[in-house]
Design a protein around this motif. Structure first.
Motif, short mmCIF file in Angstrom:
data_model
loop_
_atom_site.label_atom_id
_atom_site.label_comp_id
_atom_site.label_asym_id
_atom_site.label_seq_id
_atom_site.Cartn_x
_atom_site.Cartn_y
_atom_site.Cartn_z
N SER A 163 0.83 -1.20 0.00
CA SER A 163 0.00 0.00 0.00
C SER A 163 0.87 1.26 0.00
CB SER A 163 -0.92 -0.01 1.22
OG SER A 163 -1.71 1.15 1.28
N GLU A 164 1.98 1.22 0.75
CA GLU A 164 2.91 2.35 0.76
C GLU A 164 3.48 2.58 -0.64
OE1 GLU A 164 4.14 4.42 3.31
OE2 GLU A 164 2.53 3.65 4.59
N ALA A 165 3.89 1.49 -1.29
CA ALA A 165 4.46 1.63 -2.63
C ALA A 165 3.43 2.16 -3.62
CB ALA A 165 5.00 0.28 -3.10
N VAL A 166 2.20 1.64 -3.55
CA VAL A 166 1.14 2.09 -4.45
C VAL A 166 0.84 3.57 -4.24
CG1 VAL A 166 -1.31 1.84 -5.00
CG2 VAL A 166 0.12 -0.20 -4.77
N ALA A 167 0.85 4.01 -2.99
CA ALA A 167 0.59 5.43 -2.71
C ALA A 167 1.62 6.32 -3.41
CB ALA A 167 0.60 5.67 -1.20
N ILE A 168 2.88 5.87 -3.44
CA ILE A 168 3.92 6.64 -4.12
C ILE A 168 3.69 6.63 -5.63
CG2 ILE A 168 6.39 6.73 -4.62
CD1 ILE A 168 6.83 5.60 -1.76
N TRP A 169 3.35 5.47 -6.17
CA TRP A 169 3.08 5.39 -7.61
C TRP A 169 1.93 6.31 -8.02
CZ3 TRP A 169 4.46 1.57 -11.66
CH2 TRP A 169 5.70 0.96 -11.40
N LYS A 170 0.97 6.48 -7.16
CA LYS A 170 -0.18 7.34 -7.49
C LYS A 170 0.25 8.78 -7.67
CE LYS A 170 -3.90 4.59 -5.45
NZ LYS A 170 -4.94 4.51 -4.38
N THR A 171 1.37 9.18 -7.05
CA THR A 171 1.83 10.57 -7.19
C THR A 171 2.33 10.86 -8.59
OG1 THR A 171 4.11 10.11 -6.47
CG2 THR A 171 2.49 10.65 -4.76
N PHE A 172 2.71 9.84 -9.34
CA PHE A 172 3.08 10.09 -10.73
C PHE A 172 2.09 9.49 -11.71
CE2 PHE A 172 6.07 6.90 -8.98
CZ PHE A 172 5.76 5.77 -9.74
N GLY A 173 0.82 9.39 -11.26
CA GLY A 173 -0.28 9.13 -12.19
C GLY A 173 -0.75 7.70 -12.32
N ALA A 174 -0.13 6.75 -11.65
CA ALA A 174 -0.55 5.35 -11.78
C ALA A 174 -1.74 5.08 -10.87
CB ALA A 174 0.60 4.42 -11.41
N GLY A 175 -2.65 4.24 -11.35
CA GLY A 175 -3.74 3.77 -10.51
C GLY A 175 -3.30 2.56 -9.71
N GLU A 176 -4.14 2.15 -8.76
CA GLU A 176 -3.77 1.01 -7.91
C GLU A 176 -3.50 -0.25 -8.72
OE1 GLU A 176 -6.06 -1.86 -4.74
OE2 GLU A 176 -6.04 0.29 -4.27
N ARG A 177 -4.40 -0.59 -9.64
CA ARG A 177 -4.22 -1.83 -10.42
C ARG A 177 -2.99 -1.75 -11.30
NH1 ARG A 177 -4.04 -6.52 -9.58
NH2 ARG A 177 -5.80 -6.05 -8.20
N GLU A 178 -2.76 -0.60 -11.92
CA GLU A 178 -1.56 -0.44 -12.76
C GLU A 178 -0.30 -0.63 -11.94
OE1 GLU A 178 0.53 2.89 -15.71
OE2 GLU A 178 -1.29 3.38 -14.59
N ALA A 179 -0.29 -0.04 -10.74
CA ALA A 179 0.89 -0.18 -9.88
C ALA A 179 1.08 -1.62 -9.46
CB ALA A 179 0.72 0.71 -8.65
N LEU A 180 0.00 -2.29 -9.06
CA LEU A 180 0.12 -3.69 -8.63
C LEU A 180 0.57 -4.58 -9.78
CD1 LEU A 180 -3.01 -4.07 -6.34
CD2 LEU A 180 -0.61 -4.01 -5.63
#
Length: 294
Positions: free
Chosen positions: A187-204
């Motif tokens: 969840s921590e990693a996904v939160a960081i990815w969201k800052t550069f535009g990725a959604g949760e599923r894309e990050a996972l």
């Protein structure tokens, strides 16, 4: 298979998964009760011939082998409210709760034990598919029941290991590092990815193959030999850039990064990819005060 009748008291995800697994393995799963009744009704649809008596006591009266798959905090209370027989086998499925919670059953002459599969039980259908190969932490009063629990684990495709008496709480806490706490890290990693535009599923979708490669590396070698990354390589400059970025993202993220990096250092030293000099420099960088600390 034995002629013993299995009953479940508590019909959440753990109970529903195990009831289906034992039934498919040829055991007689005949009765289940849950507070409110909804869980028992769901289990009844999943296990052919299952009865849903009106009380936990009726399950115990009807069955020889009683599984307490209620919440951890309810185990002792539920067990204390039942009249047990000497021929009962009473087993809870908590990781952290001592089997002493079943003292009333033991006092009646029943065999008592613990059976804790190392599995995430959020969706019974998913948990059931993933059950083969899972390790089960077992404990019992007496060698006969212990052997029975080993056999039952094998019947559903699992392996076993013994949980030493009095060690259930710390054993259970330890497995959280690769269960709930791991999801928290994702969840921590996904939160960081969201800052550069990725959604949760894309990050996972990007991160989970990395996880698979990480576990494969450890599985095929060891903890140290499976270790990679800038700390293990002794790449001090990258560690410093990480710290600036994480502190800017969130002071809490920076503190978490420091704590995890510190625990990576001994593995890098064991691997031999990290020199003592580089380790000292990394420790210095990790201990440096952040803007939030000043």
């Amino acid at each position: 298979m034995s002629s013993e009748k299995f009953g479940f008291i508590g019909c959440g995800s753990v109970g529903r998964t195990l009831a289906q697994a034992f039934s498919r393995a040829g055991h007689q799963v005949v009765a289940a009760w849950s507070r409110g009744g909804e869980g028992a009704r769901l289990m009844q649809r999943e296990v052919e011939g299952l009865r849903t008596p009106a009380s936990a006591q009726e399950v115990a009266d009807e069955c020889d082998f009683v599984w307490l798959t209620v919440s951890d905090d309810a185990i002792a209370c539920v067990a204390d409210g039942i009249v047990w027989r000497p021929d009962h086998k009473v087993v809870h499925c908590s990781g952290a709760t001592d089997i002493d919670a079943l003292t009333k059953a033991k006092s009646a002459g029943a065999g008592i034990g613990g059976f804790h599969p190392l599995q995430m039980f959020t969706d019974p259908a998913v948990a059931l598919r993933g059950l083969p190969g899972v390790a089960v932490g077992i404990e019992a009063e007496g060698p006969e029941l212990l052997e029975t629990l080993k056999r039952l684990a094998g019947d559903i495709g699992c392996t076993t290991f013994g949980v030493p008496r009095g060690q259930r709480a710390i054993y259970h806490a330890s497995v959280y590092y690769v269960g709930p706490f791991f999801i928290a890290l994702l969840s921590e990693a996904v939160a960081i990815w969201k800052t550069f535009g990725a959604g949760e599923r894309e990050a996972l979708n990007a991160l989970l193959p990395l996880l698979a490669g990480t576990t494969s590396a450890v599985t095929s070698s060891s903890l140290a030999k499976g270790m990679g990354g800038c700390v293990a390589r002794g790449d001090v400059g990258t560690v410093r850039r990480h710290l600036v970025a994480m502190d800017s993202f969130s002071p809490r993220a920076g503190k978490l990064y420091r704590a995890l990096s510190e625990r990576t250092i001994p593995l890098g030293l064991e691997l031999g990819s990290l020199t003592t000099s580089a380790a000292d420099q990394i420790r210095e960088a990790l201990s440096a005060a952040t803007a939030a600390d000043l």
